[in-house]
Structures are given as C-alpha cells and as structure tokens.
Design a protein around this motif. Structure first.
Motif, mmCIF file in Angstrom:
data_model
loop_
_atom_site.group_PDB
_atom_site.id
_atom_site.type_symbol
_atom_site.label_atom_id
_atom_site.label_comp_id
_atom_site.label_asym_id
_atom_site.label_seq_id
_atom_site.Cartn_x
_atom_site.Cartn_y
_atom_site.Cartn_z
ATOM 1 N N UNK A 86 0.812 -1.108 -0.058
ATOM 2 C CA UNK A 86 -0.058 -0.147 0.007
ATOM 3 C C UNK A 86 1.165 1.211 -0.043
ATOM 4 N N UNK A 87 0.732 1.960 -1.113
ATOM 5 C CA UNK A 87 1.677 3.309 -1.189
ATOM 6 C C UNK A 87 0.697 4.472 -1.418
ATOM 7 N N UNK A 92 -3.245 15.801 0.413
ATOM 8 C CA UNK A 92 -3.832 17.126 0.282
ATOM 9 C C UNK A 92 -2.847 18.377 0.945
ATOM 10 N N UNK A 93 -3.412 19.496 0.934
ATOM 11 C CA UNK A 93 -2.477 20.667 1.169
ATOM 12 C C UNK A 93 -2.207 20.583 2.640
ATOM 13 N N UNK A 94 -2.752 19.874 3.402
ATOM 14 C CA UNK A 94 -2.508 19.529 4.840
ATOM 15 C C UNK A 94 -1.475 18.640 5.285
ATOM 16 N N UNK A 95 -1.256 18.012 4.042
ATOM 17 C CA UNK A 95 -0.203 16.758 4.090
ATOM 18 C C UNK A 95 -0.837 15.609 4.620
ATOM 19 N N UNK A 97 -3.268 12.211 3.901
ATOM 20 C CA UNK A 97 -3.345 11.169 2.643
ATOM 21 C C UNK A 97 -4.739 11.296 1.918
ATOM 22 N N UNK A 98 -4.940 11.559 0.501
ATOM 23 C CA UNK A 98 -6.008 11.701 -0.239
ATOM 24 C C UNK A 98 -6.319 10.358 -0.947
ATOM 25 N N UNK A 132 -9.115 8.037 0.017
ATOM 26 C CA UNK A 132 -9.171 7.817 1.360
ATOM 27 C C UNK A 132 -9.844 9.107 2.290
ATOM 28 N N UNK A 133 -10.713 8.714 3.102
ATOM 29 C CA UNK A 133 -11.277 9.850 3.843
ATOM 30 C C UNK A 133 -11.411 9.529 5.258
ATOM 31 N N UNK A 134 -10.527 10.222 6.268
ATOM 32 C CA UNK A 134 -10.561 9.912 7.556
ATOM 33 C C UNK A 134 -12.111 9.665 8.256
#
Length: 176
Positions: A86-87, A92-95, A97-98, A132-134
């Motif tokens: 998994x890479x 996003x702009x906040x660093x 993962x998207x 990915x969406x937290x």
C-alpha cells in the motif's frame, strides 16, 4: 397518440431483438474452463493461502488434478513471490493522505517432471487506486479488503491464461 406509443414500443422490441441476433451471430460465447496442457499439477502454495485455494478450485474445474506431492505431478508451479503493498498516491494541502495505490505482486515459474522450466519466471503486478477519507475509516478499510479480493480473482485468471498458453511435451508427443 396511442398509435405512436404502440409503434415506438414495437420499434424498441424490434431493436432489442435485432441486437440479440447480432450478438449471437458475431461468435460471442461465454469463456469456459481453461484448457491446460497437463493432467496433473502441484501448486507451491502454503496450506492456508486463499490465492492457492481459489487457483486450485479453477484448475480442478478445468479437469486437471491438483496433487499434494511435486513428484506425482506433470507440472510443478513454484511460487517465487507473493506480496501486497500500500503506497501513498496523493496528499492534500495539509499533508494528509487523499489517495492510496494498492499493489499485488506475484511471480512464479513452472517446471515439468524432469525439472525443465516450461514457463520462465513471470511477474504479475496488479494495481488499484483508492481514495481515503478519515471520516469514513471503516468503510475505506472494507473497500480496501474488497479491492484486494478483486485483485486476487484477477490474478487467478491471469495465472490460468498463462498456464493454458503453455506448450509442454504432453502436447508434442505423438503416439506411433
């Protein structure tokens, strides 16, 4: 007005019938079981491998016996590597993962009874991208599991195609 509606429905039915006839005339047919060029094979998977279990099922469905001993088989499949990875794909702009990229790498070779390599080492790499969406952590984990399962099924089909494309001594021997 009702006559035009009736006429339109008749035209729709005619077009659907025409499409069905055209599809049947083009030679389309469902893919059957793989035609493998050997009668027995030994698969070098561990006993609890889900990939090995699925591959065994498809090979048995094609009429080939899967043996438990390599010495009893006409073909021996050696698993050289089977890894998942998994890479991080984008941030996003906040660093945060998207997107992730999911990889499955599988390499194998096939030898005959005499130990001669009939299929040189082959590596198959499958890749799927997933967002990915937290806020939806559980749903994204479930999606990842489903994508890995889909990749496994795709991998089994690719292995079967490579096995069925093999030419072995069994095909080339002519009885006198």
């Amino acid at each position: 007005m009702p006559f035009q509606l009736h006429r339109r429905k008749a035209l729709q039915w005619f077009l659907m019938l025409l499409a069905a006839v055209m599809l049947s005339a083009c030679g389309f047919h469902m893919r059957g079981p793989a035609q493998l060029p050997f009668k027995t094979i030994y698969l070098g998977f561990s006993g609890n491998s889900s990939l090995g279990t699925e591959l065994k099922r498809y090979i048995r469905a094609s009429g080939v016996e899967v043996t438990d001993q390599a010495t009893e088989a006409e073909a021996v499949m050696q698993v050289l590597a089977n890894t998942t990875e998994k890479k991080i794909l984008t941030l996003n702009s906040n660093g945060q993962v998207r997107e992730y990229s999911l990889y499955q790498r599988f390499s194998f070779q096939v030898k005959d009874q005499a130990g001669k390599v009939t299929i040189a080492p082959i590596q198959i790499v499958l890749k799927r991208d997933v967002t990915y969406d937290p806020n939806q952590e559980l749903a994204k984990q479930a999606e990842e599991v489903l994508l890995y399962r889909d990749m496994q099924s795709d991998l089994v089909q690719q292995i079967l195609r490579r096995l069925s494309a093999t030419k072995t001594n069994v095909d080339e021997t002519v009885e006198e």
